[in-house]
Write a protein that holds these residues in place. Structure first.
Motif, mmCIF file in Angstrom:
data_model
loop_
_atom_site.group_PDB
_atom_site.id
_atom_site.type_symbol
_atom_site.label_atom_id
_atom_site.label_comp_id
_atom_site.label_asym_id
_atom_site.label_seq_id
_atom_site.Cartn_x
_atom_site.Cartn_y
_atom_site.Cartn_z
ATOM 1 N N ILE A 76 0.857 -1.190 0.000
ATOM 2 C CA ILE A 76 0.000 0.000 0.000
ATOM 3 C C ILE A 76 0.895 1.243 0.000
ATOM 4 N N GLU A 132 -10.257 -1.202 1.615
ATOM 5 C CA GLU A 132 -10.579 0.208 1.866
ATOM 6 C C GLU A 132 -10.650 1.034 0.588
ATOM 7 N N ALA A 133 -10.339 0.430 -0.553
ATOM 8 C CA ALA A 133 -10.435 1.179 -1.812
ATOM 9 C C ALA A 133 -11.897 1.502 -2.090
ATOM 10 N N ALA A 153 -5.065 3.665 -0.203
ATOM 11 C CA ALA A 153 -5.685 2.487 -0.819
ATOM 12 C C ALA A 153 -6.089 2.797 -2.261
ATOM 13 N N ILE A 192 -7.898 -4.091 -2.363
ATOM 14 C CA ILE A 192 -7.722 -3.504 -1.040
ATOM 15 C C ILE A 192 -9.104 -3.151 -0.502
#
Lengths: 437, 296
Positions: free
Chosen positions: A113, A148-149, A117, A146
């Protein structure tokens, strides 16, 4: 730093991800002459390394620079490992060059990362988009997602990928808090749920368009998602691993849950000292996972409250049978298929063959020999025309001892080669077939 | 006893098998041969089905006693035709005979019947070979001045006669480039428009390297995890007989030999202390998220 050095660092950084599947996706090929590649049908393992794992995809990170501090991970920010970074163009070029020489089925791209994100996800997507749209690449693409993207980016990633994956890493939030403080099991589940509904939605739309014989271009989206858990890094027991797996299979219809024995990494963390990878435990978890997916076992049947960990000495099906001796012996000429699945040593295929065979004639021991059934394991638990196990044998406490390996085999040097006893034949065969079971 | 010579194809076999069945030739009285075209003359027969059956309309069955076999048997027969042993022709005819004249249709479904089992083993062996060819062919790029496409050549040694059945796979996958796969049995070539076949060749005809192979070996070395050596498992899926044509196989021995040292090296490393968290907006954002999760 030259291309080879970068590749070595970024492949080294990616190898702890066990996923290797390249099967079960939509059929596509390049017979039009445009671009290169084909998928659909069985996956192909193009090579095998001496760890017994297959090479099916070019598995690399875009960069091993990472903001996170996951203690089991070679790439965590606290590690002094050498860092490298591929440009998206370099990965595209490498994928095509390897593919055209028939080294690989496609690309498995992940990344540390960097910045955020979304920023990282955009870089990963850029590679996939370029492969698909500029180079008309029809091979397999697996993208690490990811959680949290933003949902828009996850949706876009799925447009180019055959498979998406998010690693839950550890079965419990407590484990994550201790070892991967930036990660969160709820957010991971939420993202999996987003992907799952997107997969269903796309499937439904494609089906409708096909039914209506429409000329509208069918939407594409990844055909499945998978995940991985690290075994032996935190204190979680096997019941917790299997329950998490059951949760993900059940709720989000994951294609695969991979189990990866925590194995020594360069630059070990002070919080997580190294030890030998628990390979047998990993193997038993795969076997138990198999029982859930193909043998219709419920997750609660695999472990007990008193023994939340799988027996390392014998396979989980045999362990279940020994705990539930009153079910046996089963008459293989009468028992339902689902019951045949429960007989230790009898695989799904042979159980089905027996059902087919007994329509023609009563099944005898000779038939089982021809089907190469593992008789040593099976006989105490079944009845057929010319075999009926002695009652005392099934009740005997010695039955377990008969199957458990002698103690010295348990003392495993982590570098020693694992020799799987012949008695675990079905599981071992399956494992051999897939690199990991 | 009669020797019949056929081309080693399913259609040639089927056509011959039909006429033998009509003549009630017992399988024990037939020797199947695919060797050359002189043998018939030697035995005084001229029954060779030389004409390519593809160009000839199928003969309608003349008699009603011809057995019907299910589609899976046809598929099985089509596959086992590639078997190198050439024993498949007689075995297939034996099955047809039993089904037609001995009312033993059941054996088609009997997985414990010896001939059916042997045929099934043949099928498995061929399927595996087909699969391994798709996996282990390694193309090497060559420079060709007469065209502006990319040109690749591979050398492969299949166990069975599978070049033709495997051609569609390679054509679909690599349609955009020119390629040839050379084998000792026969060679197949694709030029972007047509597939052509030529006679088998010797390995010396194939290119002996490709610049990319250094990178490929680098990848192979790095993706290997020295902490979990399982050599038997590798060999069950990638038997040694394939190694000589795999560019990555030349470093296998070295990887195995150095694996223990590598792992011991890692185990002896000192544990690294934590580093202070870098200043980063996104990490702050994650923390907020985590806190709000906790308060849920």
């Amino acid at each position: 730093m030259n291309k080879l050095q970068k590749l070595e660092i970024l492949a080294d950084a990616a190898k702890y991800d066990a996923s290797c599947a390249s099967s079960g996706t939509t059929r596509k090929d390049s017979s039009s002459g445009k671009g290169v590649g084909s998928t659909g049908g069985a996956g192909i393992c193009h090579s095998y390394t001496p760890d017994g794992r297959c090479i099916s995809l070019l598995k690399v990170l875009l960069t091993n620079v990472c903001l996170y501090d996951c203690h089991y991970c070679i790439n965590r920010r606290s590690s002094n490992v050498r860092r490298a970074r591929f440009t998206p163009e370099e990965v595209v070029d490498l994928t095509l060059s390897f593919y055209k020489r028939n080294y690989i089925e496609g690309l498995f791209l992940s990344s540390g990362i960097v910045r955020s994100a979304d920023y990282t996800m955009e870089l990963v997507i850029k590679v996939a988009k370029s492969l698909r749209e500029e180079h008309h690449f029809r091979g397999y693409i697996h993208l690490k997602t990811i959680p949290e993207a933003s949902p828009e980016l996850i949706a876009e990633a799925g447009k180019y990928a055959d498979r998406l994956s998010i690693n839950v890493e550890l079965p419990t939030q407590e484990g994550l808090q201790e070892l991967a403080p930036e990660k969160n099991v709820h957010r991971t589940r939420d993202a999996m749920s987003t992907i799952h509904s997107k997969i269903l939605e796309t499937k439904a739309t494609r089906k409708e368009l096909k039914k209506a014989n429409s000329r509208v271009k069918k939407p594409t989206y990844a055909s499945g998602q998978s995940t991985q858990m690290i075994v032996g890094a935190d204190q979680s027991n096997d019941s917790q691993f299997l329950n998490r797996a059951g949760d993900l299979y059940g709720n989000f219809k994951l294609r695969r849950v991979y189990y990866s024995a925590f194995s020594p990494i360069p630059e070990p963390s002070v919080i997580l000292p190294l030890k030998s990878p628990p390979l047998i435990r990993e193997h038993r978890l795969y076997q138990a996972d198999w029982l859930m997916r193909f043998y219709k076992f419920d997750v609660n049947e695999l472990t007990t409250e008193q023994a939340p960990n799988l027996d390392l000495d014998i396979d989980p099906k045999l362990a279940w049978a020994l705990r539930n001796r009153s079910f046996f012996p089963l008459d293989i000429n009468r028992a339902a298929l689902e019951m045949l699945y429960r007989i230790p040593g009898l695989g799904v295929r042979n159980a089905q063959r027996i059902v087919a065979l007994r329509r023609h004639h009563a099944v005898r021991l000779e038939d089982l020999i021809k089907l190469r059934v593992n008789l040593k394991k099976t006989l105490p638990f079944m009845i057929c025309v010319n075999h009926n196990p002695a009652k005392h044998e099934l009740d005997s406490e010695a039955l377990r001892a008969k199957f458990a390996p002698p103690p010295e085999q348990l003392e495993l040097d982590f570098t020693a080669q694992i020799i799987i006893p012949k008695t675990t034949s079905i599981a071992a065969q399956a494992e051999a077939k897939h690199g990991e079971f | 006893m009669r020797t019949v010579t056929i081309e080693p194809t399913f259609r040639a076999w089927r056509s011959k098998a039909r006429s033998l069945l009509d003549q009630k030739m017992h399988p024990n009285d037939v020797i199947w041969s695919t060797q050359g075209d002189d043998s018939d003359e030697l035995f005084g027969f001229s029954e060779t089905t030389k004409q390519t059956p593809e160009n000839k309309p199928e003969q309608k069955p003349q008699t009603s006693n011809r057995a019907k076999v299910p589609p899976f048997f046809i598929q099985l027969a089509q596959t086992v035709c590639c078997h190198r042993s050439q024993k498949q022709w007689s075995m297939l005819y034996h099955i047809l005979w039993s089904v037609t004249y001995e009312q033993e249709r059941e054996i088609l479904f009997d997985q414990t019947n010896d001939t059916m089992r042997k045929l099934e083993q043949m099928r498995k062996s061929i399927s595996r070979d087909i699969h391994k060819m798709r996996a282990f062919v390694r193309f090497r790029e060559i420079q060709v001045e007469t065209n502006d496409r990319e040109n690749y050549v591979a050398w492969f040694e299949p166990e069975h006669l599978i070049v033709r059945v495997n051609t569609p796979f390679f054509r679909k996958r690599f349609a955009g480039m020119n390629w040839s796969i050379l084998t000792p049995d026969e060679c197949v070539h694709w030029d972007g428009t047509d597939i052509s076949y030529t006679q088998g060749v010797d390995k010396s005809q194939a290119p002996d390297g490709d610049e990319l192979e250094e990178l490929w070996r680098g990848y192979y070395r790095s993706i290997f995890n020295p902490a979990r050596v399982k050599i038997k498992m590798m060999q069950s899926e990638m038997p040694k007989k394939y190694w000589k044509n795999l560019p990555e196989a030349e470093i296998i021995e070295d990887l195995i030999q150095t694996s223990t040292d590598k792992v011991n090296g890692m185990m002896e490393e000192e544990n690294r202390p934590l580093k202070p968290e870098p200043k980063n907006k996104y990490l702050d954002h994650l923390k907020q998220l985590n806190n709000s999760e906790d308060s849920k």
